[in-house]
Design an enzyme around this catalytic site. Sequence first.
Site, PDB file in Angstrom:
ATOM      1  N   ALA A 127       0.838  -1.207   0.000  1.00  0.00           N
ATOM      2  CA  ALA A 127       0.000   0.000   0.000  1.00  0.00           C
ATOM      3  C   ALA A 127       0.871   1.256   0.000  1.00  0.00           C
ATOM      4  CB  ALA A 127      -0.941  -0.020   1.206  1.00  0.00           C
ATOM      5  N   THR A 129       0.280   3.918  -2.953  1.00  0.00           N
ATOM      6  CA  THR A 129      -0.474   4.975  -3.630  1.00  0.00           C
ATOM      7  C   THR A 129      -1.610   5.512  -2.747  1.00  0.00           C
ATOM      8  OG1 THR A 129      -0.004   3.811  -5.698  1.00  0.00           O
ATOM      9  CG2 THR A 129      -1.712   5.503  -5.779  1.00  0.00           C
ATOM     10  N   ALA A 133      -1.631  11.102  -4.094  1.00  0.00           N
ATOM     11  CA  ALA A 133      -0.212  10.909  -4.419  1.00  0.00           C
ATOM     12  C   ALA A 133       0.028   9.537  -5.023  1.00  0.00           C
ATOM     13  CB  ALA A 133       0.653  11.066  -3.167  1.00  0.00           C
ATOM     14  N   GLU A 244       9.372  -4.980  -8.947  1.00  0.00           N
ATOM     15  CA  GLU A 244       7.992  -4.776  -9.408  1.00  0.00           C
ATOM     16  C   GLU A 244       7.990  -4.394 -10.895  1.00  0.00           C
ATOM     17  OE1 GLU A 244       5.768  -1.737  -7.342  1.00  0.00           O
ATOM     18  OE2 GLU A 244       3.935  -2.179  -8.466  1.00  0.00           O
TER      19      GLU A 244
HETATM   20  C1  FAD Z   1      -5.091  -1.866 -11.398  1.00  0.00           C
HETATM   21  C2  FAD Z   1      -4.133  -1.094 -10.557  1.00  0.00           C
HETATM   22  C3  FAD Z   1      -3.412  -1.746  -9.575  1.00  0.00           C
HETATM   23  C4  FAD Z   1      -2.552  -1.032  -8.736  1.00  0.00           C
HETATM   24  N1  FAD Z   1      -1.924  -1.669  -7.707  1.00  0.00           N
HETATM   25  C5  FAD Z   1      -1.260  -0.931  -6.778  1.00  0.00           C
HETATM   26  C6  FAD Z   1      -0.765  -1.535  -5.584  1.00  0.00           C
HETATM   27  O1  FAD Z   1      -0.881  -2.749  -5.375  1.00  0.00           O
HETATM   28  N2  FAD Z   1      -0.159  -0.752  -4.664  1.00  0.00           N
HETATM   29  C7  FAD Z   1       0.006   0.601  -4.846  1.00  0.00           C
HETATM   30  O2  FAD Z   1       0.566   1.243  -3.966  1.00  0.00           O
HETATM   31  N3  FAD Z   1      -0.430   1.198  -5.983  1.00  0.00           N
HETATM   32  C8  FAD Z   1      -1.071   0.477  -6.940  1.00  0.00           C
HETATM   33  N4  FAD Z   1      -1.554   1.068  -8.070  1.00  0.00           N
HETATM   34  C9  FAD Z   1      -1.315   2.487  -8.270  1.00  0.00           C
HETATM   35  C10 FAD Z   1      -0.352   2.825  -9.418  1.00  0.00           C
HETATM   36  O3  FAD Z   1       0.964   2.480  -9.071  1.00  0.00           O
HETATM   37  C11 FAD Z   1      -0.522   4.309  -9.744  1.00  0.00           C
HETATM   38  O4  FAD Z   1      -1.798   4.436 -10.357  1.00  0.00           O
HETATM   39  C12 FAD Z   1       0.574   4.854 -10.617  1.00  0.00           C
HETATM   40  O5  FAD Z   1       1.786   4.919  -9.932  1.00  0.00           O
HETATM   41  C13 FAD Z   1       0.239   6.278 -11.132  1.00  0.00           C
HETATM   42  O6  FAD Z   1      -0.154   7.098 -10.087  1.00  0.00           O
HETATM   43  P1  FAD Z   1      -1.521   7.953 -10.220  1.00  0.00           P
HETATM   44  O7  FAD Z   1      -2.608   7.021 -10.619  1.00  0.00           O
HETATM   45  O8  FAD Z   1      -1.709   8.725  -8.971  1.00  0.00           O
HETATM   46  O9  FAD Z   1      -1.283   8.941 -11.424  1.00  0.00           O
HETATM   47  P2  FAD Z   1      -0.615  10.396 -11.342  1.00  0.00           P
HETATM   48  O10 FAD Z   1       0.631  10.340 -10.569  1.00  0.00           O
HETATM   49  O11 FAD Z   1      -1.665  11.370 -10.907  1.00  0.00           O
HETATM   50  O12 FAD Z   1      -0.275  10.643 -12.869  1.00  0.00           O
HETATM   51  C14 FAD Z   1      -1.242  11.082 -13.809  1.00  0.00           C
HETATM   52  C15 FAD Z   1      -0.493  11.376 -15.125  1.00  0.00           C
HETATM   53  O13 FAD Z   1       0.480  12.429 -14.914  1.00  0.00           O
HETATM   54  C16 FAD Z   1       1.745  11.988 -15.324  1.00  0.00           C
HETATM   55  N5  FAD Z   1       2.791  12.565 -14.475  1.00  0.00           N
HETATM   56  C17 FAD Z   1       2.823  12.650 -13.122  1.00  0.00           C
HETATM   57  N6  FAD Z   1       3.976  13.182 -12.702  1.00  0.00           N
HETATM   58  C18 FAD Z   1       4.711  13.434 -13.817  1.00  0.00           C
HETATM   59  C19 FAD Z   1       6.014  13.968 -14.060  1.00  0.00           C
HETATM   60  N7  FAD Z   1       6.815  14.336 -13.052  1.00  0.00           N
HETATM   61  N8  FAD Z   1       6.437  14.088 -15.340  1.00  0.00           N
HETATM   62  C20 FAD Z   1       5.647  13.702 -16.368  1.00  0.00           C
HETATM   63  N9  FAD Z   1       4.408  13.186 -16.214  1.00  0.00           N
HETATM   64  C21 FAD Z   1       3.946  13.041 -14.946  1.00  0.00           C
HETATM   65  C22 FAD Z   1       1.708  10.479 -15.180  1.00  0.00           C
HETATM   66  O14 FAD Z   1       2.734   9.858 -15.954  1.00  0.00           O
HETATM   67  C23 FAD Z   1       0.305  10.175 -15.638  1.00  0.00           C
HETATM   68  O15 FAD Z   1       0.265  10.120 -17.033  1.00  0.00           O
HETATM   69  C24 FAD Z   1      -2.377   0.359  -8.934  1.00  0.00           C
HETATM   70  C25 FAD Z   1      -3.097   1.022  -9.966  1.00  0.00           C
HETATM   71  C26 FAD Z   1      -3.978   0.312 -10.743  1.00  0.00           C
HETATM   72  C27 FAD Z   1      -4.765   1.052 -11.776  1.00  0.00           C
END
Ligand code: FAD
Length: 381
Positions: A127, A129, A133, A244
């Site tokens: 956990a 995300t 953030a 990962e």
């Molecule tokens: C099915 C699924 C399973 C998951 N499993 C897990 C889990 O087990 N544990 C866990 O902790 N998380 C998990 N996640 C979360 C996943 O790791 C995040 O969704 C991912 O890291 C992106 O974060 P966010 O969704 O907040 O997108 P954001 O960080 O909000 O990003 C949105 C967009 O902005 C872009 N962006 C952001 N910052 C920058 C930058 N500095 N430069 C350029 N572009 C940028 C991103 O590339 C993206 O296109 C899961 C997600 C899904 C959908």
Amino acid sequence: MGFFDNFLDDEMRLIRDTCKTFAEREIAPFADDWERNGTFPRELYKKAAAAGILGVGFAASVGGSGGGAMQMLMMIEGMMRGRSTGVAVSLGSLGIALPPIIAAGDRALIDRYARPVLAGEMIAALAITEPGAGSDVAGIRTSAHRDGDEYVVNGSKMFITSGVRADLLTTLVRTGDDPHGGVSFLAIETSSPGVQVSRPLEKHGWCASDTAEIFFQNVRVPAANLIGGEGAGFPLLMRNFQSERLALAGYGYVTAELALEEARRYAAERMAFGRPIGKFQTTRHKIVDMATRTVAAKTMVYQVASRLDAGEYCVREVSMAKNVAAETAVSVSYDAVQIFGGLGYMRETFVERLSRDARILPIGGGTQEIMKEIIAKAMGL
Ligand SMILES: Cc1cc2nc3c(=O)[nH]c(=O)nc-3n(C[C@H](O)[C@H](O)[C@H](O)COP(=O)(O)OP(=O)(O)OC[C@H]3O[C@@H](n4cnc5c(N)ncnc54)[C@H](O)[C@@H]3O)c2cc1C
């Protein structure tokens, strides 16, 4: 001798075959139902543990069955024969939840959590995300304040794979103000008062896996559940991301391989204008391009895994491999749907599922854009 054989030894092939046999027997016949219902029986964890599958990649001294990055890829190749990436990633969530505990937890934490999880008796999730953030990991706000022999945790986590039914959450919490130095890992049992787990989130793909939002309200966690000391979170997290991302790269080239296999078979069977569609040059060339991209991605992932197993520092290459394999999965599964025509848009075809499952690969575990930022930094740009 096959093209990839020089990467593999007999033990690796045995892992792949064992996982394939298990997946074909225990998952594939039920995959359509489990995908439709968004879940699968909990007893599958025990069955996978008994077959030695859950322990792949973990040392025997902590209850695992040994192996490194290449062995993990073999497991993914075999398990994907179950025709449900959702099931494979759910069973595999321990692969991201346990390493921080094993790397930095004391013997008591390993005995209490790692062993039962590897035995299929407990389910573990990672956990990190939060609703506010994701990519910006240092922006997490879930707080853990020390109060005597306990931490008091408040906040929430988002999109947690296996989160709905996890017993244990390896949770990144804020224990100090410094964006990087103030984060720590805490092992939180979901049975603790104040932990509330959402219903499964409805997703585009990985449908048989459960994904949850989790809330913590004044959750009291024994201080002994702190993993590696206060402020130790970030380095542990960065290390964890490597395996990962390599695993996600593995799901990438395997997704492409499966989509290619399906497309080839269909192109040989489906008739149009008096001939199999595979006899049209456009289809033939499309299949050739799909195969070329797949072999390139797989070669790169194998190469990076082998270097990691040899103890090399490969942060840049892991990020590159993740991007290449994820893009390959998306584009090859897209092309496979195209070759299937209207049928490829139907839930009954495997390529339809693969194309939905592929879409998370450039997002999860660090997005495509974040991988490029890591690569740019490593290149000194
Ligand atoms: C099915 C699924 C399973 C998951 N499993 C897990 C889990 O087990 N544990 C866990 O902790 N998380 C998990 N996640 C979360 C996943 O790791 C995040 O969704 C991912 O890291 C992106 O974060 P966010 O969704 O907040 O997108 P954001 O960080 O909000 O990003 C949105 C967009 O902005 C872009 N962006 C952001 N910052 C920058 C930058 N500095 N430069 C350029 N572009 C940028 C991103 O590339 C993206 O296109 C899961 C997600 C899904 C959908």
